[in-house]
Design a protein around this motif. Structure first.
Motif, PDB file in Angstrom:
ATOM      1  N   TYR A   1      19.291   0.022 -85.194  1.00  0.00           N
ATOM      2  CA  TYR A   1      20.084   0.047 -83.963  1.00  0.00           C
ATOM      3  C   TYR A   1      20.940   1.300 -83.996  1.00  0.00           C
ATOM      4  O   TYR A   1      21.611   1.566 -84.985  1.00  0.00           O
ATOM      5  CB  TYR A   1      20.994  -1.174 -83.846  1.00  0.00           C
ATOM      6  CG  TYR A   1      21.909  -1.059 -82.653  1.00  0.00           C
ATOM      7  CD1 TYR A   1      21.457  -1.387 -81.378  1.00  0.00           C
ATOM      8  CD2 TYR A   1      23.189  -0.571 -82.791  1.00  0.00           C
ATOM      9  CE1 TYR A   1      22.272  -1.240 -80.274  1.00  0.00           C
ATOM     10  CE2 TYR A   1      24.021  -0.421 -81.693  1.00  0.00           C
ATOM     11  CZ  TYR A   1      23.551  -0.753 -80.444  1.00  0.00           C
ATOM     12  OH  TYR A   1      24.355  -0.590 -79.344  1.00  0.00           O
ATOM     13  N   PHE A   2      20.930   2.051 -82.888  1.00  0.00           N
ATOM     14  CA  PHE A   2      21.725   3.271 -82.786  1.00  0.00           C
ATOM     15  C   PHE A   2      22.642   3.192 -81.585  1.00  0.00           C
ATOM     16  O   PHE A   2      22.263   2.665 -80.540  1.00  0.00           O
ATOM     17  CB  PHE A   2      20.819   4.498 -82.635  1.00  0.00           C
ATOM     18  CG  PHE A   2      20.014   4.803 -83.855  1.00  0.00           C
ATOM     19  CD1 PHE A   2      20.548   5.564 -84.883  1.00  0.00           C
ATOM     20  CD2 PHE A   2      18.716   4.330 -83.987  1.00  0.00           C
ATOM     21  CE1 PHE A   2      19.801   5.848 -86.017  1.00  0.00           C
ATOM     22  CE2 PHE A   2      17.960   4.606 -85.106  1.00  0.00           C
ATOM     23  CZ  PHE A   2      18.507   5.365 -86.128  1.00  0.00           C
ATOM     24  N   SER A   3      23.815   3.770 -81.719  1.00  0.00           N
ATOM     25  CA  SER A   3      24.733   3.908 -80.583  1.00  0.00           C
ATOM     26  C   SER A   3      24.494   5.287 -79.969  1.00  0.00           C
ATOM     27  O   SER A   3      23.651   6.059 -80.431  1.00  0.00           O
ATOM     28  CB  SER A   3      26.178   3.780 -81.056  1.00  0.00           C
ATOM     29  OG  SER A   3      26.520   4.893 -81.852  1.00  0.00           O
TER      30      SER A   3
ATOM     31  N   ILE B   1      23.934   8.878 -81.753  1.00  0.00           N
ATOM     32  CA  ILE B   1      22.679   9.483 -82.207  1.00  0.00           C
ATOM     33  C   ILE B   1      22.555  10.906 -81.660  1.00  0.00           C
ATOM     34  O   ILE B   1      21.945  11.771 -82.264  1.00  0.00           O
ATOM     35  CB  ILE B   1      21.451   8.625 -81.803  1.00  0.00           C
ATOM     36  CG1 ILE B   1      20.147   9.190 -82.376  1.00  0.00           C
ATOM     37  CG2 ILE B   1      21.307   8.537 -80.294  1.00  0.00           C
ATOM     38  CD1 ILE B   1      19.898   8.870 -83.787  1.00  0.00           C
TER      39      ILE B   1
ATOM     40  N   PHE C   1      18.190   1.770 -78.718  1.00  0.00           N
ATOM     41  CA  PHE C   1      19.089   2.825 -78.264  1.00  0.00           C
ATOM     42  C   PHE C   1      19.735   2.386 -76.962  1.00  0.00           C
ATOM     43  O   PHE C   1      19.117   1.659 -76.178  1.00  0.00           O
ATOM     44  CB  PHE C   1      18.320   4.126 -77.992  1.00  0.00           C
ATOM     45  CG  PHE C   1      17.594   4.662 -79.178  1.00  0.00           C
ATOM     46  CD1 PHE C   1      18.226   5.495 -80.079  1.00  0.00           C
ATOM     47  CD2 PHE C   1      16.265   4.327 -79.395  1.00  0.00           C
ATOM     48  CE1 PHE C   1      17.548   5.993 -81.172  1.00  0.00           C
ATOM     49  CE2 PHE C   1      15.578   4.822 -80.491  1.00  0.00           C
ATOM     50  CZ  PHE C   1      16.222   5.658 -81.386  1.00  0.00           C
TER      51      PHE C   1
ATOM     52  N   THR D   1      21.004   6.708 -73.233  1.00  0.00           N
ATOM     53  CA  THR D   1      20.881   7.687 -74.306  1.00  0.00           C
ATOM     54  C   THR D   1      19.428   8.068 -74.573  1.00  0.00           C
ATOM     55  O   THR D   1      19.138   9.220 -74.881  1.00  0.00           O
ATOM     56  CB  THR D   1      21.513   7.134 -75.604  1.00  0.00           C
ATOM     57  OG1 THR D   1      22.872   6.815 -75.345  1.00  0.00           O
ATOM     58  CG2 THR D   1      21.440   8.125 -76.738  1.00  0.00           C
ATOM     59  N   LEU D   2      18.521   7.142 -74.432  1.00  0.00           N
ATOM     60  CA  LEU D   2      17.122   7.402 -74.770  1.00  0.00           C
ATOM     61  C   LEU D   2      16.524   8.581 -73.999  1.00  0.00           C
ATOM     62  O   LEU D   2      15.889   9.445 -74.611  1.00  0.00           O
ATOM     63  CB  LEU D   2      16.273   6.143 -74.603  1.00  0.00           C
ATOM     64  CG  LEU D   2      14.850   6.246 -75.130  1.00  0.00           C
ATOM     65  CD1 LEU D   2      14.815   6.690 -76.580  1.00  0.00           C
ATOM     66  CD2 LEU D   2      14.145   4.918 -74.976  1.00  0.00           C
TER      67      LEU D   2
ATOM     68  N   LEU E   1      17.755  11.712 -75.567  1.00  0.00           N
ATOM     69  CA  LEU E   1      17.150  11.907 -76.873  1.00  0.00           C
ATOM     70  C   LEU E   1      15.750  12.500 -76.723  1.00  0.00           C
ATOM     71  O   LEU E   1      15.361  13.402 -77.464  1.00  0.00           O
ATOM     72  CB  LEU E   1      17.107  10.573 -77.623  1.00  0.00           C
ATOM     73  CG  LEU E   1      16.771  10.581 -79.094  1.00  0.00           C
ATOM     74  CD1 LEU E   1      17.681  11.501 -79.878  1.00  0.00           C
ATOM     75  CD2 LEU E   1      16.844   9.173 -79.653  1.00  0.00           C
TER      76      LEU E   1
END
Length: 68
Positions: free
Chosen positions: A15-17, A20, A36, A40-41, A44
Motif C-alpha cells: 500500500y502506498f500513499s 510515492i 495507490f 496518484t496512479l 505515477l
C-alpha cells in the motif's frame, strides 16, 4: 518516501500513499496488486522512470502499475 530509491523493488501487494511521488526512481519496480490513491496512479504512470522489467519477477513496471 522522500528521495527513496525503489529501483528493482518487489512491492507486490503493498500500500502506498501519495508520497510515492517523492521517490527518486521506480525503474524496474514490480507493483503487482499494489494499492495507490486514485489521483496518484495517473501521475505515477506519467513518470519517465516508470519503465523497465523487474529483474527478480520479470514483470514490466508499467504493466504492474496498469498504465494505459
Amino acid at each position: 518516501m522522500d528521495e527513496a530509491l525503489l529501483k528493482d523493488t518487489v512491492a507486490v501487494g503493498a500500500y502506498f500513499s501519495a508520497s510515492i511521488m517523492d521517490t527518486l526512481t521506480v525503474e524496474n519496480a514490480d507493483f503487482t496488486d499494489a494499492q495507490f490513491p486514485i489521483k496518484t496512479l495517473p501521475l505515477l504512470c506519467e513518470r519517465s522512470d516508470a519503465t523497465g522489467t523487474n529483474p527478480v519477477t520479470g514483470v514490466d513496471t508499467r504493466e504492474s502499475l496498469m498504465c494505459p
